[in-house]
Design an enzyme around this catalytic site. Structure first.
Site, PDB file in Angstrom:
ATOM      1  CB  ILE A  32      -0.958  -0.021   1.205  1.00  9.81           C
ATOM      2  CG1 ILE A  32      -2.039  -1.099   0.999  1.00  9.81           C
ATOM      3  CG2 ILE A  32      -1.614   1.350   1.411  1.00  9.81           C
ATOM      4  CD1 ILE A  32      -2.957  -1.289   2.183  1.00  9.81           C
TER       5      ILE A  32
ATOM      6  CE1 TYR B 173      -3.577  -5.107  12.107  1.00 20.27           C
ATOM      7  CE2 TYR B 173      -5.806  -5.820  11.643  1.00 20.27           C
ATOM      8  CZ  TYR B 173      -4.640  -5.214  11.238  1.00 20.27           C
ATOM      9  OH  TYR B 173      -4.539  -4.708   9.966  1.00 20.27           O
TER      10      TYR B 173
ATOM     11  CE  LYS C 180      -3.954  -1.598  11.845  1.00 22.58           C
ATOM     12  NZ  LYS C 180      -2.954  -0.693  11.253  1.00 22.58           N
TER      13      LYS C 180
ATOM     14  CB  ILE D  94      -5.337  -4.983   0.644  1.00 24.00           C
ATOM     15  CG1 ILE D  94      -6.437  -4.059   1.176  1.00 24.00           C
ATOM     16  CG2 ILE D  94      -4.633  -4.364  -0.558  1.00 24.00           C
ATOM     17  CD1 ILE D  94      -7.521  -3.724   0.187  1.00 24.00           C
TER      18      ILE D  94
ATOM     19  CB  THR E 104      -0.325  -6.064   0.816  1.00 23.58           C
ATOM     20  OG1 THR E 104      -0.933  -6.521   2.041  1.00 23.58           O
ATOM     21  CG2 THR E 104      -1.130  -4.897   0.254  1.00 23.58           C
TER      22      THR E 104
END
Length: 284
Positions: free
Chosen positions: A21, A175, A179, A208, A210
């Protein structure tokens, strides 16, 4: 280095975290700007910085540890010496398959607070900041108002000592908590950035493609993530350029009345879950 304007007069784009990203946003936003790439990994900086230089971008690299306020302050000062810091994008983060609880809180929660604090000092008038959070922050159960307020406003140096963190016992819990904390810190920072004539927002990506995303898909939560993709409105995995396009909007003049908010770029996963059309407990 510089091929045009003299040092100190060019617009500077800072990208913290040079994963998929980060690199996509640097390519989308970097033309005509001095691009400061920052990451904990010297090898990643060499790889991505070299690739961008080879494609004609003006790039400066800087090693940073976002869990250290002093390290982030050094980065902010170095960027400001190069020109007008008009865009700051913070993508650095760790996922549960990459790190334990304490590291996730130090990087994802505290690191974001440090970036918001230190770049508030140097952001140019008319500039914009962007934090890459996660749709995981939207799945956190509602917090008591006093906990949300503390997460949003507690001085960064005291953030990891908050009593609420005692209930965050492992990486899987840390996590989404971190966030969601990013969303709250961005909201609180928006008025301070506004006093400097600048804006700051966050983006919450979904699944995503990645290296981090591929690790998650291959890990214990992979089955649930594939169910999210299949049950979403778009039915596909996202690409780094989906996020880069959204970032270009939030960083640009068309978003001049948008600050202190989070943009979900998740292919419709949160919408499907929140309306009961996708039940993650059953994975369908």
């Amino acid at each position: 280095m510089s091929t045009g304007a003299e040092a100190g007069t060019r617009d500077v784009l800072v990208v913290i975290g040079v994963g998929g990203i980060g690199e996509a946003i640097a390519r989308r936003q970097g033309t005509g700007r001095t691009v400061v790439l920052a990451d904990f990994s010297e090898a990643a900086l060499e790889r991505v910085g070299g690739a961008l230089r080879g494609d004609g971008f003006e790039v400066v690299t800087h090693v940073v540890d976002v869990s250290s306020r002093g390290s982030v302050a050094e980065l902010a000062d170095a960027a400001a010496e190069l020109g007008r810091v008009t865009q700051v994008v913070h993508t650095a983060g760790l996922s549960p398959v990459q790190a334990p609880r304490d590291a996730i809180l130090a990087v994802d929660l505290l690191g974001t607070a440090h970036v918001l604090d230190e770049f508030e000092r140097v952001i140019a008038q008319g500039g914009a900041g962007l934090v890459i959070a996660s749709m995981a922050g939207h799945f956190l159960p509602p917090l008591p108002p006093e906990v949300s307020h503390a997460l949003a406003t507690t001085p960064s140096d005291e953030l990891l000592a908050l009593p609420a963190l005692a209930s965050v016992t492992d990486a899987t819990a840390a996590y989404p908590f971190a966030k969601h904390g990013n969303h709250l810190r961005v909201r609180a920072a928006s008025t301070r950035w506004g006093a400097r004539g600048a804006r700051v927002n966050s983006i919450s990506p979904g699944v995503i493609s990645t290296p981090m995303g591929q690790q998650e898909l291959a890990g214990e939560s992979g089955g649930q993530m594939r169910a999210m993709i299949a049950g979403s409105g778009t039915g596909r995995v996202g690409t780094p350029y989906d996020i880069a396009d959204a970032a270009a909007f939030l960083l640009g003049p068309d978003a001049s009345f948008i600050t202190g908010t989070d943009l979900l770029v998740d292919g419709g996963v949160v919408a499907a879950v929140s309306t009961g059309q996708l039940d993650l407990r059953r994975g369908q």
